[in-house]
Design a protein around this motif. Structure first.
Motif, PDB file in Angstrom:
ATOM      1  N   SER A 252       0.825  -1.204   0.000  1.00 16.03           N
ATOM      2  CA  SER A 252       0.000   0.000   0.000  1.00 16.03           C
ATOM      3  C   SER A 252       0.860   1.257   0.000  1.00 16.03           C
ATOM      4  CB  SER A 252      -0.923   0.011   1.219  1.00 16.03           C
ATOM      5  OG  SER A 252      -0.171   0.203   2.408  1.00 16.03           O
ATOM      6  N   GLN A 253       0.239   2.345  -0.364  1.00 15.51           N
ATOM      7  CA  GLN A 253       0.927   3.636  -0.350  1.00 15.51           C
ATOM      8  C   GLN A 253       1.438   3.953   1.050  1.00 15.51           C
ATOM      9  OE1 GLN A 253      -1.620   7.157  -0.773  1.00 15.51           O
ATOM     10  NE2 GLN A 253      -0.205   7.953  -2.320  1.00 15.51           N
ATOM     11  N   HIS A 254       0.599   3.692   2.045  1.00 14.49           N
ATOM     12  CA  HIS A 254       0.958   3.971   3.437  1.00 14.49           C
ATOM     13  C   HIS A 254       2.162   3.148   3.875  1.00 14.49           C
ATOM     14  CE1 HIS A 254       0.627   3.099   7.805  1.00 14.49           C
ATOM     15  NE2 HIS A 254       0.345   4.390   7.895  1.00 14.49           N
ATOM     16  N   ASP A 255       2.086   1.810   3.640  1.00 13.37           N
ATOM     17  CA  ASP A 255       3.175   0.938   4.076  1.00 13.37           C
ATOM     18  C   ASP A 255       4.448   1.205   3.280  1.00 13.37           C
ATOM     19  OD1 ASP A 255       1.444  -0.149   5.871  1.00 13.37           O
ATOM     20  OD2 ASP A 255       1.151  -2.036   4.797  1.00 13.37           O
ATOM     21  N   GLY A 256       4.294   1.487   1.996  1.00 12.09           N
ATOM     22  CA  GLY A 256       5.459   1.753   1.175  1.00 12.09           C
ATOM     23  C   GLY A 256       6.236   2.965   1.641  1.00 12.09           C
ATOM     24  N   ALA A 257       5.516   3.986   2.076  1.00 17.92           N
ATOM     25  CA  ALA A 257       6.189   5.186   2.573  1.00 17.92           C
ATOM     26  C   ALA A 257       7.006   4.867   3.826  1.00 17.92           C
ATOM     27  CB  ALA A 257       5.165   6.274   2.863  1.00 17.92           C
ATOM     28  N   ILE A 258       6.448   4.039   4.700  1.00 22.69           N
ATOM     29  CA  ILE A 258       7.170   3.658   5.918  1.00 22.69           C
ATOM     30  C   ILE A 258       8.426   2.866   5.564  1.00 22.69           C
ATOM     31  CG2 ILE A 258       7.052   2.270   8.017  1.00 22.69           C
ATOM     32  CD1 ILE A 258       4.075   2.911   8.145  1.00 22.69           C
ATOM     33  N   ILE A 259       8.279   1.900   4.649  1.00 24.00           N
ATOM     34  CA  ILE A 259       9.419   1.070   4.267  1.00 24.00           C
ATOM     35  C   ILE A 259      10.531   1.928   3.674  1.00 24.00           C
ATOM     36  CG2 ILE A 259      10.188  -0.744   2.688  1.00 24.00           C
ATOM     37  CD1 ILE A 259       7.362  -2.002   3.030  1.00 24.00           C
ATOM     38  N   LYS A 260      10.160   2.833   2.769  1.00 23.12           N
ATOM     39  CA  LYS A 260      11.186   3.666   2.126  1.00 23.12           C
ATOM     40  C   LYS A 260      11.867   4.584   3.136  1.00 23.12           C
ATOM     41  CE  LYS A 260       8.477   5.163  -1.204  1.00 23.12           C
ATOM     42  NZ  LYS A 260       8.057   5.892  -2.433  1.00 23.12           N
ATOM     43  N   ASP A 261      11.087   5.088   4.103  1.00 23.39           N
ATOM     44  CA  ASP A 261      11.681   5.956   5.126  1.00 23.39           C
ATOM     45  C   ASP A 261      12.661   5.195   6.017  1.00 23.39           C
ATOM     46  OD1 ASP A 261      10.352   8.165   4.220  1.00 23.39           O
ATOM     47  OD2 ASP A 261       8.765   8.105   5.742  1.00 23.39           O
ATOM     48  N   GLY A 262      12.502   3.872   6.090  1.00 21.98           N
ATOM     49  CA  GLY A 262      13.352   3.064   6.958  1.00 21.98           C
ATOM     50  C   GLY A 262      14.599   2.525   6.284  1.00 21.98           C
ATOM     51  N   LEU A 263      14.843   2.891   5.030  1.00 24.74           N
ATOM     52  CA  LEU A 263      16.061   2.424   4.346  1.00 24.74           C
ATOM     53  C   LEU A 263      17.269   3.219   4.810  1.00 24.74           C
ATOM     54  CD1 LEU A 263      14.657   1.870   0.735  1.00 24.74           C
ATOM     55  CD2 LEU A 263      14.793   0.258   2.651  1.00 24.74           C
ATOM     56  N   ASP A 264      18.434   2.629   4.813  1.00 24.27           N
ATOM     57  CA  ASP A 264      18.853   1.329   4.317  1.00 24.27           C
ATOM     58  C   ASP A 264      18.333   0.217   5.230  1.00 24.27           C
ATOM     59  OD1 ASP A 264      20.236   2.545   2.253  1.00 24.27           O
ATOM     60  OD2 ASP A 264      22.049   2.727   3.459  1.00 24.27           O
ATOM     61  N   ALA A 265      17.973  -0.918   4.595  1.00 31.10           N
ATOM     62  CA  ALA A 265      17.471  -2.032   5.388  1.00 31.10           C
ATOM     63  C   ALA A 265      17.519  -3.303   4.560  1.00 31.10           C
ATOM     64  CB  ALA A 265      16.035  -1.755   5.846  1.00 31.10           C
ATOM     65  N   SER A 266      17.474  -4.415   5.267  1.00 25.80           N
ATOM     66  CA  SER A 266      17.361  -5.722   4.629  1.00 25.80           C
ATOM     67  C   SER A 266      16.026  -6.325   5.017  1.00 25.80           C
ATOM     68  CB  SER A 266      18.496  -6.637   5.056  1.00 25.80           C
ATOM     69  OG  SER A 266      18.456  -6.845   6.468  1.00 25.80           O
ATOM     70  N   GLY A 267      15.667  -7.410   4.360  1.00 24.90           N
ATOM     71  CA  GLY A 267      14.399  -8.061   4.669  1.00 24.90           C
ATOM     72  C   GLY A 267      14.076  -9.121   3.646  1.00 24.90           C
ATOM     73  N   GLY A 268      12.781  -9.387   3.429  1.00 24.92           N
ATOM     74  CA  GLY A 268      12.404 -10.444   2.505  1.00 24.92           C
ATOM     75  C   GLY A 268      10.976 -10.354   2.035  1.00 24.92           C
ATOM     76  N   ILE A 269      10.652 -11.241   1.117  1.00 15.99           N
ATOM     77  CA  ILE A 269       9.302 -11.378   0.558  1.00 15.99           C
ATOM     78  C   ILE A 269       8.924 -12.842   0.662  1.00 15.99           C
ATOM     79  CG2 ILE A 269       7.906 -11.202  -1.536  1.00 15.99           C
ATOM     80  CD1 ILE A 269       9.767  -9.010  -2.497  1.00 15.99           C
ATOM     81  N   SER A 270       7.700 -13.117   1.117  1.00 12.42           N
ATOM     82  CA  SER A 270       7.273 -14.511   1.250  1.00 12.42           C
ATOM     83  C   SER A 270       5.757 -14.610   1.170  1.00 12.42           C
ATOM     84  CB  SER A 270       7.755 -15.101   2.584  1.00 12.42           C
ATOM     85  OG  SER A 270       7.196 -14.375   3.671  1.00 12.42           O
ATOM     86  N   ALA A 271       5.284 -15.842   0.976  1.00 15.94           N
ATOM     87  CA  ALA A 271       3.856 -16.120   1.044  1.00 15.94           C
ATOM     88  C   ALA A 271       3.459 -16.332   2.491  1.00 15.94           C
ATOM     89  CB  ALA A 271       3.524 -17.353   0.216  1.00 15.94           C
ATOM     90  N   LYS A 272       2.260 -15.915   2.836  1.00 21.46           N
ATOM     91  CA  LYS A 272       1.779 -16.140   4.193  1.00 21.46           C
ATOM     92  C   LYS A 272       1.527 -17.616   4.417  1.00 21.46           C
ATOM     93  CE  LYS A 272      -0.465 -11.626   4.754  1.00 21.46           C
ATOM     94  NZ  LYS A 272      -1.741 -10.900   4.965  1.00 21.46           N
ATOM     95  N   ASP A 273       1.690 -18.033   5.651  1.00 17.23           N
ATOM     96  CA  ASP A 273       1.466 -19.431   5.997  1.00 17.23           C
ATOM     97  C   ASP A 273       0.000 -19.803   5.876  1.00 17.23           C
ATOM     98  OD1 ASP A 273       4.133 -19.755   6.538  1.00 17.23           O
ATOM     99  OD2 ASP A 273       3.930 -19.382   8.689  1.00 17.23           O
ATOM    100  N   GLU A 274      -0.885 -18.874   6.216  1.00 16.05           N
ATOM    101  CA  GLU A 274      -2.308 -19.181   6.214  1.00 16.05           C
ATOM    102  C   GLU A 274      -3.048 -18.131   5.391  1.00 16.05           C
ATOM    103  OE1 GLU A 274      -3.850 -19.499  10.117  1.00 16.05           O
ATOM    104  OE2 GLU A 274      -2.457 -21.062  10.752  1.00 16.05           O
ATOM    105  N   THR A 275      -3.746 -18.598   4.373  1.00  8.34           N
ATOM    106  CA  THR A 275      -4.613 -17.724   3.587  1.00  8.34           C
ATOM    107  C   THR A 275      -5.953 -18.418   3.426  1.00  8.34           C
ATOM    108  OG1 THR A 275      -3.824 -18.690   1.512  1.00  8.34           O
ATOM    109  CG2 THR A 275      -2.673 -16.724   2.307  1.00  8.34           C
TER     110      THR A 275
END
Length: 640
Positions: free
Chosen positions: A385-408
């Protein structure tokens, strides 16, 4: 006029409605960022209209560029434009309105009653054999756009209610006195982002079930018996239960004989993926993410790396629409939405050595799937989302990952999503059928028709529109859903002249399936067309008749009752067909009421979306008008 409709429309209400309309007017598609129609090579009128039609675009993604809502051209009339202004403002104090009723000035004829005389009702609406009992405006409904409609008859009191779908919720209207309806109030939408134009309502065991193409809407459950306690004021209701096994959905059907609900064209609830940002970043945490129709899907194991904003120092911007400069290979790319299609962003990131790409939305609301097709893309792509993306970008430099949720939730794709509603306030997931891809509408019945091999089985008759294109991927399909864990396809057939397989309904003997195609009138330039399918052999149905009316509008929803067919055909209004000799001469038109007198164009600019002819009152039909609200109509004599 009833006490709810007696109140003069205040200037404040009118202004508020106008502001709401401005806020809710169609914007570039958010839920899917694509038009269902692949962008044509045509120009001029053909190119403009095709580019504007946005039919359930989660199935056929194209460019990310603004894809206007197909109802962009609707000119909403908040109040009754067919009445003189002074009469409209005067309310009941003016007495019977001669423009509407043409009654004796001393009579007590309801103000919006208008019989069909000499081919016109109220000197405004073209008609033949159908009277207008009443009209409820958008301002009175508390709406700015009306879509689907259904009905309910209270088994205790015998009262009839119209359940009116709108862009902002479901409105309840008591039409027991069909000439003096009461607007009771509204059940607001469960979500406000995504496809606001679409809402669908059905009823089971005195409960209304509501879906919408709004993101994360789910299925709202509302106990209709609560309407018995209405206090006489416009009421905002809350839902009694909420099914979130899916998010958005285009349509639903309920088999009242078995207590199963079938959602179609549904999307997932929430987001199936997540982006994780590691400590010590100020953005450390887990963020919901939607997937893409291209590239590999993230796995539960996921992938990890450093995040890097594309072109952050190159002067080319952060949208990733050009060759990336000095991008760190092995990193997870972050690009802003806009400027080019999603696949182009992903391909540029992949070519620069990115192991995945996160696209940040440029509009508020929950993340939605990324549309597009490119078989050369080999990295996962997600959207936050626009909201979450702004937070993520403000927190760079950073590491992390992308994954599928365990339960959908259950993954039924966009086919039949089956829900057990035998306990009306506790809907539970029952099964899926997705072998035919996107199903746009369905009717599911306990079959008692002529095919002896399937009598007593639960059968769904599907309008299986995959592509809005002439002679495209459009089907009528039939599926045995008796065993919800193992539904079986009985048949799936294309048909000549298809544009978009939209909706259909069985005759009461279940020998015939009357089917509407929403695309053929425009794409093929034909008049309003209804196909009559012979479904006496469920494994080998065929088109028995192609009924081409003398009207030019696009057809939308139709329903059968006895030997009558009630068709809502956008700009030519409610049309009534005679199906008494369907096996011989076929169907033919016998009556109509045109709720959109402006023109009969094959467009989506106004008119009727749907109707409901099953009230306890004889021959009373509720008709939803996209641009004018609610009409209560009555065919005369043997017309209905």
């Amino acid at each position: 006029m009833s006490r709810t409709l007696q109140r003069p429309i205040s200037i404040g209400l009118t202004i508020a409605m106008a502001l709401a309309l401005a806020v809710l007017s169609p914007k570039p598609a958010h839920a899917h960022d694509s038009c269902a129609i692949a962008q044509p090579a045509a120009t001029g009128l053909l190119g403009s209209v095709l580019a504007a039609v946005n039919v359930f675009a989660s199935i056929l993604p194209t460019a990310e560029a603004a894809c206007p809502d197909k109802y962009e051209g609707v000119d909403v009339k908040l109040t009754r434009d067919w009445l003189d202004e002074d009469e409209e403002e005067a309310g009941e104090a003016a007495g019977p309105r001669s423009n509407a009723s043409k009654a004796n000035p001393n009579s007590d004829a309801p103000p919006t009653f208008a019989p069909c005389r000499n081919g016109m009702a109220a000197d405004f609406f073209p008609c033949d054999g159908v009277d207008m009992l009443s009209h409820v405006s958008h301002a009175e409904l508390g709406t700015v756009f009306v879509n689907d409609i259904w009905g309910w008859t209270d088994p205790q009191s015998g009262k009839d209610y119209a359940l009116v779908g709108s862009s902002t919720g479901t409105v309840f209207v008591d039409i027991s006195d069909a000439k003096r309806p009461d607007v009771l109030g509204k059940l607001p939408t469960a979500s406000t982002f995504g496809g606001s134009s679409w809402r669908d309502i059905k009823v089971y065991a005195d409960h209304a079930y509501v879906v919408s193409e709004h993101t994360n809407h789910g299925v709202q459950v509302f106990d209709l018996t609560r309407l018995r306690d209405w206090d006489g004021t416009y009421t905002t209701y809350d839902m009694d239960a909420w099914y979130t096994g899916h998010g958005s959905a285009h349509n639903i059907n309920i088999n009242e004989d078995t207590g199963f609900l079938y959602s179609v064209g549904a999307g997932p609830f929430g987001a199936p993926y997540e982006v994780t940002v590691d400590e010590p970043s100020s953005a450390a945490g887990v963020y919901d993410a939607a997937g893409a129709s291209f590239g590999p899907a993230p796995t539960e194991e996921g992938l990890t790396g450093d995040f890097a904003i594309v072109d952050a120092e190159s002067g080319l911007g952060s949208e990733g629409c050009d060759v990336l400069v000095d991008f760190p290979a092995g990193a997870i790319a972050i690009a802003d939405r806009g400027g080019c299609v999603f696949t182009e962003k992903a391909k540029n990131a992949q070519d620069a050595g990115a192991i995945a790409i996160v696209i940040v939305d440029n509009q508020p609301g929950p993340p939605a799937n990324l549309g597009g097709t490119d078989d050369s893309i080999t990295i996962p792509a997600v959207r936050v989302s626009q909201h979450d993306g702004a937070i993520i970008k403000d927190g760079l430099d950073a590491s992390g990952g992308i994954s599928a949720k365990d339960e959908t939730g259950p993954d039924c794709g966009t086919g039949l999503h089956m829900i057990d509603i035998n306990d009306p306030k506790d809907p539970t997931y029952a099964g899926c059928f997705d072998d035919h891809g996107y199903i746009h509408d369905t009717q599911c019945v306990v079959y008692d028709g002529p095919d002896a091999n399937y009598q007593g089985r639960e059968i769904c008759f599907n309008s299986n529109g995959i592509a809005y294109e002439l002679e495209g991927r459009n089907y009528v399909s039939i599926v045995d859903v008796t065993d919800k864990s193992n539904p079986v396809s009985l048949s799936r057939l294309e048909y000549d002249g298809s544009g978009y397989s939209h909706q259909g309904w069985l005759t009461e003997d279940k020998r015939w399936f009357l089917h509407g195609d929403e695309g053929d009138e425009f794409l093929a330039g034909v008049n309003t067309t209804t196909r009559v399918w012979d479904v006496s052999d469920l494994t080998a149905p065929f088109v028995h008749q192609v009924f081409v009316n003398d009207t030019t509008s696009i057809d939308h929803n139709l329903y059968t009752k006895g030997d009558r067919v009630y068709a809502s055909n956008y700009t030519t209004g409610l049309r009534i067909y005679d199906a008494s000799d369907i096996a011989g001469a076929g169907i033919s038109e016998i009556a109509y009421f045109d709720v959109y007198p402006e023109n009969d164009n094959p467009t989506f600019e106004g008119g009727t979306w749907s109707n409901y002819p099953y009230f306890s009152q004889e021959n009373v039909v509720a008709v939803g008008s996209i641009d004018r609200g609610l009409f209560i109509l009555k065919p005369r004599g043997g017309r209905g």
